[in-house]
Design a protein around this motif. Structure first.
Motif, PDB file in Angstrom:
ATOM      1  N   ILE A  73     -12.267  -3.126   0.468  1.00 13.24           N
ATOM      2  CA  ILE A  73     -11.559  -2.642  -0.969  1.00 13.24           C
ATOM      3  C   ILE A  73     -10.467  -1.395  -0.605  1.00 13.24           C
ATOM      4  O   ILE A  73      -9.501  -1.501  -1.143  1.00 13.24           O
ATOM      5  N   ASP A  74     -10.792  -0.578   0.320  1.00 11.64           N
ATOM      6  CA  ASP A  74     -10.084   0.644   0.643  1.00 11.64           C
ATOM      7  C   ASP A  74      -8.770   0.050   1.396  1.00 11.64           C
ATOM      8  O   ASP A  74      -7.607   0.482   0.691  1.00 11.64           O
ATOM      9  N   ALA A  75      -8.934  -0.929   1.961  1.00  7.34           N
ATOM     10  CA  ALA A  75      -7.549  -1.380   2.559  1.00  7.34           C
ATOM     11  C   ALA A  75      -6.645  -2.062   1.643  1.00  7.34           C
ATOM     12  O   ALA A  75      -5.197  -2.149   1.643  1.00  7.34           O
ATOM     13  N   ASN A  76      -7.188  -2.859   0.624  1.00  7.16           N
ATOM     14  CA  ASN A  76      -6.558  -3.613  -0.334  1.00  7.16           C
ATOM     15  C   ASN A  76      -5.730  -2.529  -1.338  1.00  7.16           C
ATOM     16  O   ASN A  76      -4.647  -2.632  -1.608  1.00  7.16           O
ATOM     17  N   PHE A  77      -6.532  -1.274  -1.588  1.00 11.48           N
ATOM     18  CA  PHE A  77      -6.057  -0.100  -2.411  1.00 11.48           C
ATOM     19  C   PHE A  77      -4.668   0.301  -1.664  1.00 11.48           C
ATOM     20  O   PHE A  77      -3.443   0.734  -2.028  1.00 11.48           O
ATOM     21  N   ILE A  78      -4.953   0.740  -0.119  1.00 17.70           N
ATOM     22  CA  ILE A  78      -3.837   1.129   0.414  1.00 17.70           C
ATOM     23  C   ILE A  78      -2.728   0.388   0.634  1.00 17.70           C
ATOM     24  O   ILE A  78      -1.628   0.662   0.514  1.00 17.70           O
ATOM     25  N   ASN A  79      -2.959  -1.165   0.979  1.00 16.30           N
ATOM     26  CA  ASN A  79      -1.826  -2.113   0.827  1.00 16.30           C
ATOM     27  C   ASN A  79      -0.772  -2.023  -0.348  1.00 16.30           C
ATOM     28  O   ASN A  79       0.018  -2.141  -0.309  1.00 16.30           O
ATOM     29  N   ASP A  80      -1.962  -2.136  -1.549  1.00 19.09           N
ATOM     30  CA  ASP A  80      -1.237  -2.114  -2.721  1.00 19.09           C
ATOM     31  C   ASP A  80      -0.324  -1.080  -3.169  1.00 19.09           C
ATOM     32  O   ASP A  80       0.996  -1.191  -3.422  1.00 19.09           O
ATOM     33  N   PHE A  81      -0.629   0.186  -2.608  1.00 20.60           N
ATOM     34  CA  PHE A  81      -0.016   1.484  -2.861  1.00 20.60           C
ATOM     35  C   PHE A  81       1.263   1.369  -2.065  1.00 20.60           C
ATOM     36  O   PHE A  81       2.234   1.855  -2.488  1.00 20.60           O
ATOM     37  N   VAL A  82       1.109   1.379  -0.704  1.00 15.00           N
ATOM     38  CA  VAL A  82       2.066   1.437   0.412  1.00 15.00           C
ATOM     39  C   VAL A  82       3.314   0.314  -0.155  1.00 15.00           C
ATOM     40  O   VAL A  82       4.359   0.678   0.188  1.00 15.00           O
TER      41      VAL A  82
END
Length: 300
Positions: A63-72
């Protein structure tokens, strides 16, 4: 789709629940191997607490990776609403504010560390180093490494080698050749998801300067690689059979059939949003692979 900003629904969509398959499968296989082998390791009983911590850590990191991917990707302009072929993203669609996403990334990162830290009690202090590597490369993947074609290598490491091996290690404090083979096989099976995702986005990625493996080697070679690594993962399961765990080798034959059918569908569709169907099928195939291997291990 009507989604209220920063609502519960918005956060569920941002978390991308379907991607949790990729987090669950390697831990599932690692636990199945550890459970089976714990019978033969006197003095190392199977720990359900460690098992739950491994599962939670994997899910939170995903989930953390998905949030980072979404943001970046939003900040870099990769997720353009007009040209995007994949599923809609939270920041780009305005479902989640930029400030809220920053806080969410910080929260999930800290939470993953809190959940993962007790694993040092089961696997030793080296678990702290492994956890830090997971966090660091979670950021590096989206911010840099996926743009230079190293995404597939990271999938092999962080969705294969590390989760399968370390899930096993915290239980039995050892590793075997069989575990190594299972970890490699798991990593390349999960990489099929990245391959079809990047195959779909090859034109927009090229324009955005994102040099994924598909952009580097071309669409025909990538499609061939998609099929080959799925079959190779199944063949690597022969290591189970050689250790008397034949069901763990035989049952995943069903996966190869589904994998081949999805490969043929990708070949037929070739371009556009229709490939999202193949993305969903690939995620399903990965889950089926993990279930079949795990059930096969437990049956022997």
């Amino acid at each position: 789709m009507e989604v209220k900003k920063n609502s519960f629904k918005a956060w569920v969509l941002a978390a991308r629940p379907k991607t949790l398959t990729g987090a669950a499968v390697p831990v599932m296989i690692g636990l199945s191997l550890a459970w089976k082998d714990s019978i033969n390791y006197i003095g190392h009983p199977f720990s359900w607490t460690a098992a739950v911590l491994c599962i939670l850590f994997a899910f939170i990191m995903q989930i953390d990776a998905n949030f980072i991917n979404d943001f970046v990707d939003y900040i870099k302009g990769t997720d353009d609403r007009e040209t995007r072929l994949g599923p809609e993203r939270a920041c780009t669609q305005g479902w989640v504010s930029i400030e809220a996403m920053k806080h969410a990334i910080a929260t999930t990162t800290v939470l993953a560390c809190i959940v993962g830290l007790p694993l040092a009690l089961y696997g030793g202090l080296e678990m702290i180093l492994i956890g830090l590597l997971c966090v660091i490369f979670c950021f590096l993947y989206t911010t840099h490494l996926s743009y230079i074609g190293l995404g597939d290598v990271l999938v092999l490491i962080f969705f294969g080698l590390i989760p399968v091996s370390m899930t096993y290690y915290v239980q039995l404090h050892t590793l075997t050749f069989e575990v190594f083979m299972a970890a490699i096989a798991c990593g390349i099976v999960i990489d099929t998801l990245l391959l079809v995702n990047n195959f779909r986005d090859r034109d927009t990625d090229k324009l955005a300067g994102k040099h994924t493996l598909v952009v580097r080697i071309g669409e025909k070679y990538t499609l061939g690689l998609y099929w080959i690594i799925g079959i190779a993962a199944f063949m690597m399961g022969l290591s189970f059979g050689l250790n008397g765990k034949w069901w763990a080798f035989i049952l995943p034959m069903l996966y190869t059939i589904l994998h081949t059918l999805t490969f043929l569908k990708i070949k037929h569709i070739w371009k556009g949003r229709e490939l999202n169907k193949c993305l969903s099928e690939t995620a399903r195939n990965i889950l089926i692979y993990g279930l079949l291997v795990s059930i096969g291990l437990l049956l022997n």
